[in-house]
Write a protein that holds these residues in place. Structure first.
Motif, mmCIF file in Angstrom:
data_model
loop_
_atom_site.group_PDB
_atom_site.id
_atom_site.type_symbol
_atom_site.label_atom_id
_atom_site.label_comp_id
_atom_site.label_asym_id
_atom_site.label_seq_id
_atom_site.Cartn_x
_atom_site.Cartn_y
_atom_site.Cartn_z
ATOM 1 N N ILE A 307 0.845 -1.193 0.000
ATOM 2 C CA ILE A 307 0.000 0.000 0.000
ATOM 3 C C ILE A 307 0.880 1.242 0.000
ATOM 4 O O ILE A 307 0.671 2.165 -0.795
ATOM 5 N N CYS A 335 -1.350 -4.061 -1.237
ATOM 6 C CA CYS A 335 -2.314 -3.151 -1.849
ATOM 7 C C CYS A 335 -3.390 -3.900 -2.632
ATOM 8 O O CYS A 335 -4.482 -3.368 -2.845
ATOM 9 N N LEU A 343 -6.064 3.143 -2.747
ATOM 10 C CA LEU A 343 -4.876 2.403 -2.324
ATOM 11 C C LEU A 343 -4.737 1.071 -3.054
ATOM 12 O O LEU A 343 -3.725 0.386 -2.916
ATOM 13 N N ARG A 353 -2.885 5.583 -7.796
ATOM 14 C CA ARG A 353 -2.683 5.343 -6.369
ATOM 15 C C ARG A 353 -2.381 6.649 -5.644
ATOM 16 O O ARG A 353 -1.556 7.458 -6.084
#
Length: 468
Positions: A307, A335, A343, A353
């Motif tokens: 993430i 993620c 995310l 992202r």
């Protein structure tokens, strides 16, 4: 000696070409009929059944191919005379050789093209490209065979996606055939390989890195080839490889093309990054002239599986490619499992992202190998450098080479750190982005995309850096 891209018809060029250049049955022609044509055969290929590190006897020949060397380096020189003579005012400045045809250009006088290498530079460059095509052919098949349907689908790679990977492997058959026919009977053959991944996510990441240095390596030498016809055909293959790289980025949940320009790198950089993943090759395999640089390990290489990719530390499968590892990432930090779509990194046409993989000012921790490591086919190549103490990190991306100073350099441990520069290629186009390259150097030599290879004598170690 051209094969897989040929059309057959009534207007043959065979009588115009040198006898030794292209056999009649492989001569490009223009087709004026929709009637069924004879399809040229592709180069023989096989399913490689052996994978893993080389375990055979020591090689009887070690090091890059070499002959007498004229000088230790190629000296930088001013532009060739006349480079600024043409007046770029949009007007015509010479007689037109034919209607609607401007004066000038290379290979435009009507001479029949000869699709074969014309120099040692051509041969060694296309041979390198063929080594790259062979590993891609095997790698795509290896992943489809090595991982189960359940494993692929757990990573969002469905049946249609897997068919696309299979189709991309088929494309490599055409690329390998093209290069083999232009190189001739001593063209490199398929080898066995050793891949640094243990799951689907790592497989996807290694693919997007490998296809990036594959295309970047060709872009680096393409305008320097003596054979313009060979360059034309290779260009029409490498543009497919560029699309493959984009596809694998999409499979990895990354934005498909965050840069405005695709980087080009020297042949020795491409060979350095490729060779460690070749285990063994057939006896008397064609050897390459290119240098193998020591590995650079980016200790906090951004990990696109996270993430927060920039929070990674020691999450790669090794130097050179610095392919991501998911081994020590908790499920909550992957993620792919993120429920917040800002995310998430599931396979998609595009992903935006909210947490960038990397950013200007980021502290980057580095470690590098000493020279003298055996790598490549049959462990028969040796990493080398003439650099005693690296002083700079060279960030090579898009049209730029940007240097940042190395800090806290330890020659005992081969460690240092640097800070990612804040630089743009154009306004609103960060230069350091995407899948790019990082080299350690002993000087901040001024180079540009066309003469980047002049930096080679100053390179201490090399790696792929995942900036975005």
């Amino acid at each position: 000696m051209i094969g897989n891209i040929l059309l057959y018809g009534v207007l043959a060029l065979s009588n115009l070409l040198p006898v030794q250049a292209i056999p009649r049955e492989y001569t490009p022609t223009t087709t004026f009929s929709a009637a069924e044509t004879v399809t040229p055969t592709v180069v023989p290929q096989r399913n490689v059944t052996s994978h893993g590190p080389y375990t055979g006897p020591p090689a009887t020949t070690a090091g890059a191919l070499s002959t007498s060397v004229i000088a230790s380096v190629i000296q930088a020189r001013p532009p060739v005379p006349g480079s600024f003579n043409y007046t770029a005012d949009g007007k015509l400045h010479g007689p037109q050789p034919a209607p609607f045809t401007p004066n000038g250009g290379i290979g435009t006088n009507g001479s029949a093209p000869v699709y074969r290498v014309q120099s040692d530079f051509d041969y060694q460059s296309l041979a390198l490209a063929l080594y790259q095509e062979w590993i891609e052919l095997d790698l795509f098949h290896w992943g489809l065979k090595n991982f189960t349907t359940k494993q692929f689908e757990a990573n969002g790679i469905n049946a249609k996606d897997r068919f696309l990977i299979e189709y991309m492997a088929d494309q490599e058959i055409g690329h390998a055939t093209l290069l083999t026919n232009m190189l001739g009977p001593q063209a490199p053959k398929q080898c066995t390989y050793n891949y640094p991944m243990s799951n689907v996510r790592e497989f996807i990441d290694f693919n997007q890195k490998l296809t990036r240095w594959g295309e970047a390596g060709v872009y680096g030498f393409l305008p320097h080839l003596n054979s313009g016809p060979a360059a034309q055909l290779l260009l029409q293959s490498i543009t497919i490889e560029a699309r493959q790289q984009l596809i694998f980025r999409q499979f990895g949940g990354q934005f498909p093309m965050p840069e405005w320009h695709t980087v080009g790198i020297p042949q020795s950089w491409a060979w350095t990054l490729l060779a460690p993943y070749i285990s063994s090759c057939p006896i008397n395999q064609t050897r390459l002239v290119w240098q193998n640089f020591p590995a650079l390990y980016i200790l906090n290489q951004p990990n696109p599986a996270r993430i927060n990719a920039s929070a990674a530390f020691n999450e790669t499968t090794g130097g050179w490619a610095n392919t991501l590892s998911t081994k020590n990432i908790s499920s909550s930090q992957l993620c792919f499992n993120a429920t917040n779509k800002t995310l998430d990194c599931s396979p998609a046409i595009t992903q935006n992202r909210s947490i960038p993989l990397s950013y200007p000012g980021r502290q980057v921790f580095l470690h590098w190998d000493n020279p003298g490591r055996l790598v490549g086919p049959n462990n028969s190549y040796v990493t080398s450098t003439t650099v005693r103490r690296p002083r700079f990190a060279a960030w090579v991306s898009q049209l730029n080479v940007t240097y940042s100073p190395l800090l806290n350099v330890s020659r005992r441990d081969n460690t240092a750190f640097t800070f990612q520069p804040n630089v743009s290629t154009w306004d609103h186009d960060p230069a350091i982005n995407g899948t790019m390259f990082l080299a350690l150097t002993d000087t901040n030599l001024h180079v540009t995309p066309y003469n980047l290879s002049l930096i080679n004598p100053h390179v201490a170690a090399l790696a792929v850096y995942q900036a975005g």
